[in-house]
Design an enzyme around this catalytic site. Structure first.
Site, PDB file in Angstrom:
ATOM      1  N   SER A   1      -6.023   2.308 -34.037  1.00  0.00           N
ATOM      2  CA  SER A   1      -5.347   3.581 -33.813  1.00  0.00           C
ATOM      3  C   SER A   1      -6.109   4.366 -32.750  1.00  0.00           C
ATOM      4  CB  SER A   1      -5.221   4.342 -35.134  1.00  0.00           C
ATOM      5  OG  SER A   1      -4.311   5.408 -35.026  1.00  0.00           O
TER       6      SER A   1
ATOM      7  N   ASP B   1       5.824   0.956 -36.338  1.00  0.00           N
ATOM      8  CA  ASP B   1       4.771   1.973 -36.382  1.00  0.00           C
ATOM      9  C   ASP B   1       5.318   3.309 -35.865  1.00  0.00           C
ATOM     10  OD1 ASP B   1       2.456   3.472 -36.269  1.00  0.00           O
ATOM     11  OD2 ASP B   1       1.258   1.868 -35.390  1.00  0.00           O
TER      12      ASP B   1
ATOM     13  N   HIS C   1       2.270   1.322 -39.132  1.00  0.00           N
ATOM     14  CA  HIS C   1       0.919   1.628 -38.662  1.00  0.00           C
ATOM     15  C   HIS C   1      -0.161   0.934 -39.484  1.00  0.00           C
ATOM     16  CE1 HIS C   1      -1.681   3.993 -36.113  1.00  0.00           C
ATOM     17  NE2 HIS C   1      -2.357   4.460 -37.146  1.00  0.00           N
TER      18      HIS C   1
END
Length: 725
Positions: free
Chosen positions: A575, A660, A695
């Site tokens: 991320s 995501d 995600h």
């Protein structure tokens, strides 16, 4: 995996014939596109076409499938190692394990897993004579589930679904009605459902498009929830639903107009109030209403830029953690504690309680009838401080130089027992409870890790001096017998954003690296909050380059001190940590043999220019608003996608999820496509898209370990680590 349609693949890319030993990666088509900033600046983005908000464009899907096929080919020789790693990782899991039960309103709540199954069973048992946390754990270990009431068998709910997650569940105050929020796509758009726990009957209504955050009122019929914007997925409205009434008639309770704020709801510690909290990166505001009659919400203190606070209520007062300035006008950068009366409506009613300390960062507070527990940081390490009514204080002890300690589930404020968690890179997650009155400590549970002997591993805390003279803490773990002679492989991990601290906790899969002679390091770089609030401030906005410098300098420092060989360093982040990987790969590729970038935020400028993308507007105070030229220019200096250039890059394993909602799949897709254009090196770049995940990757505890085993195999292959413990 769906087969790639040949005609789509041919139209999109060229894949020349090549020997099996040298597979040729996909070559994405280049299509001119200009990205404009409001003040007139432009950038060319030939891979902008890879963005498909609906995830239905055949050409885009074909490209992603082709990249998956290429990854399969590259990884094929490592398949035996991948399977071996997966077996080792899963072998360290006690498959029929359960959580430590906690008591609330006459019931003991816990979650347990069954052997071979991916998802938990959430359950409870009624309190009674001889029933406590230890006896329930013992019964669960024997497979004795007599008297258990299953709330949610997530395995049954997830049957035949590629992805499934229960984000939150809540039982009404009378213990009868269960509400839960689930997501079967991975985009974090949840659906709320209801069940009568006495009859087992499901209620007809469902509520879609919500955040996983639900709270019951005292009437046991009214549920408060947070509705998301369907496009940006921002939390925008609090509504309330009355069981048995049409969802379309749900009343609006509160709507947030400022799209830089997140929103959440809860109940106060004493169950007296329902709260609505909103917060941005630099500001907070809380509203409260009586849980018995939550019709009108009162603002505890109006929002003000650069003033943050969170609050809880017990014993007739609010206890508030805040960075608000004191009488001297100086902000409490590391936060302080204040109190306020139950009907408070402004900061003028706040009274200082625990003073600000520039050397101690206050992270959390838990209120009890007989004491207050404060979670704080000092010297980069967590600790728990107990404040007693007589004014005395004590600290909870820790036994290792690098560890993680924090508050556990403490559902009953009247209890004299404090539950807390303790772990380190060598010590599995442990839950203790401490009797604050007597000093007695009880071990409630240590995470069982079959075949693991903590005595065979050593953890260290070292400090590396960055290029500007700042000392950066690093947590290390390695297998006993390691010799610091500069020949070992190193796996370095970090995050470094949002003030999120990456504390040194036990990580079962990492043992497979340690057993092969790899040194594992967590670099506590600026942008996190390990060293207090200033550590965060020094790693965001126009200070972001410090984050990347710290990571690189930690690597160089560890190599210089003999913890690793110069050509045997792996780096990993996900991320915002994937942004870290992308920036470091551009700025210092020679220091790394291989990198793993999971769901990486790599197209910083384009994403932050687009307010329709989820999370963008919430994060202007983290990254800056590129509609303003100074921030635009600064972001361009480090944005990974914009700084790819002709040079030899490390081997890269890039992972993403098609669904995501936090870092959209097209960011890493574009980044990889551009890397393929200019990378002058010969090391592989592979790109894995999970076509059914968001995600967090695949759902289910075993599925994610398969993903981890894959990139571990890739890393070990690049580091030249032997395929044996």
């Amino acid at each position: 995996m769906r087969p790639v349609l040949p005609f789509l693949l041919a139209a999109l890319m060229t894949m020349p014939n090549a020997p099996a030993s040298a597979p040729t990666p996909p070559d994405a088509a280049r299509k001119p596109h200009t990205v404009k900033a409001p003040f007139g600046a432009t950038r060319e983005d030939d891979y902008f076409w890879l963005r498909d908000d609906d995830r239905k464009d055949p050409a885009v899907l074909a490209y992603l499938e082709a990249e998956n096929a290429y990854t399969d080919t590259v990884m094929a020789p490592l398949k035996p190692l991948q399977e071996k790693l997966y077996g080792e990782i899963v072998g360290r899991i006690k498959q029929d394990d359960s959580s430590v039960p906690y008591r609330e309103r006459g019931w003991w709540y816990y979650s347990r897993f069954e052997t071979g199954k991916d998802y938990p069973v959430h359950a409870r048992r009624r309190d009674g004579a001889g029933i406590d946390a230890l006896s329930i754990q013992a019964a669960n270990a024997r497979g004795d589930f007599a008297g258990e009431q299953v709330l949610l068998d997530v395995n049954a709910l997830a049957a035949d679904k590629g992805y499934f997650s229960v984000g939150d569940y809540a039982v009404s105050q009378d213990n009868r009605i269960l509400a839960w929020a689930d997501d079967d796509i991975g985009r974090r758009q949840y659906t709320i459902r209801f069940r009568d726990l006495e009859t087992g009957q499901a209620f007809a209504e469902t509520i879609e498009g919500v955040s996983p955050n639900i709270v019951w009122a005292d009437d046991n019929r009214t549920l408060f929830y947070v509705e998301n914007d369907p496009e940006t997925l921002l939390t925008v409205r609090v509504k309330k639903h009355v069981l048995g009434t049409p969802v379309a008639q749900d009343a609006l309770v509160y709507e947030e107009d400022d799209d830089s704020f997140y929103m959440g709801i809860g109940r106060s510690r004493d169950d007296r109030f329902i709260t609505i909290g909103v917060e941005s990166t630099v500001s907070s505001e809380l509203r409260y209403a009586p849980a018995a009659d939550p019709r009108a919400f009162t603002v505890l203190a109006p929002r003000q830029r650069d003033v943050e606070y969170d609050a809880d209520h017990l014993d007739g007062r609010w206890v508030i953690r805040t960075n608000a300035p004191g009488a001297d006008g100086k902000a409490a950068t590391n936060f302080k504690l204040v109190t306020a009366p139950s009907d408070a409506t402004s900061r003028a009613q706040w009274t200082d309680w625990l003073a600000h300390d520039p050397a101690v960062f206050l992270e959390d507070v838990e209120l009890f009838d007989g004491f207050t527990a404060v979670a704080e940081r000092s010297g980069g390490l967590e600790r728990l401080r107990l404040l007693k009514p007589d004014g005395s204080q004590q600290y909870v002890d820790a036994d290792e130089p690098a560890y993680s300690m924090g508050l556990s589930v403490n559902a009953e404020p009247e209890s004299p027992w404090l539950r807390y968690s303790y772990t380190s890179l060598a010590t599995p997650a442990t839950t203790y409870e401490l009797n604050v009155a007597t000093g007695e400590r009880r071990l409630l549970k240590q995470q069982p890790v079959p075949g693991y002997d903590p005595a065979q591993y050593v953890t260290e805390r070292v400090w590396i001096t960055a290029r500007d003279g700042v000392k950066v803490p690093v947590s290390l773990v390695y297998r006993k017998g390691f010799v610091k002679d500069g020949t070992a492989p190193l796996f370095q991990y970090a995050y470094g954003s949002y003030g999120i601290s990456m504390d040194p906790g036990f990580n079962g899969p990492v043992v497979s690296l340690l057993d092969r002679g790899v040194v594992y390091a967590i670099a506590h770089i600026r942008g996190g909050q390990e060293m207090g609030r200033q550590w965060y401030e020094d790693g965001k906005l126009l200070n972001k380059q410090n984050t990347f410098n710290d990571f690189i300098d930690v690597t160089r420092g560890l190599v210089q001190q003999g913890y690793a060989a110069p050509g045997r360093v792996a780096a990993s982040g996900g991320s915002a940590g994937g942004l870290l990987m992308g920036a470091v790969a551009n700025q210092s590729p020679q220091d790394y043999r291989v990198m793993v970038a999971q769901v990486p935020f790599v197209d910083v400028v384009t994403t932050m220019l687009d307010a329709s993308i989820p999370l963008t507007t919430n994060e202007y105070d983290e990254w800056g608003n590129p509609e303003q030229k100074p921030f635009y220019d600064y972001m361009l200096t480090y944005s990974p996608y914009d700084n790819v250039k002709a040079q030899d890059y490390p081997a890269l394993f890039v992972g993403t999820g098609l669904w995501d909602s936090q870092v959209q799949y097209w960011e890493p897709a574009k980044w990889v496509a551009r890397l393929r254009d200019v990378n002058t090196g010969s090391l592989p770049v592979v790109f894995r898209t999970n076509m059914e995940a968001g995600h967090g990757g695949k759902s289910g505890r075993f599925q994610r370990f398969r993903e981890q085993a894959e990139y571990y195999a890739f890393v070990l292959g690049q580091l030249g680590v032997a395929d044996k413990p």
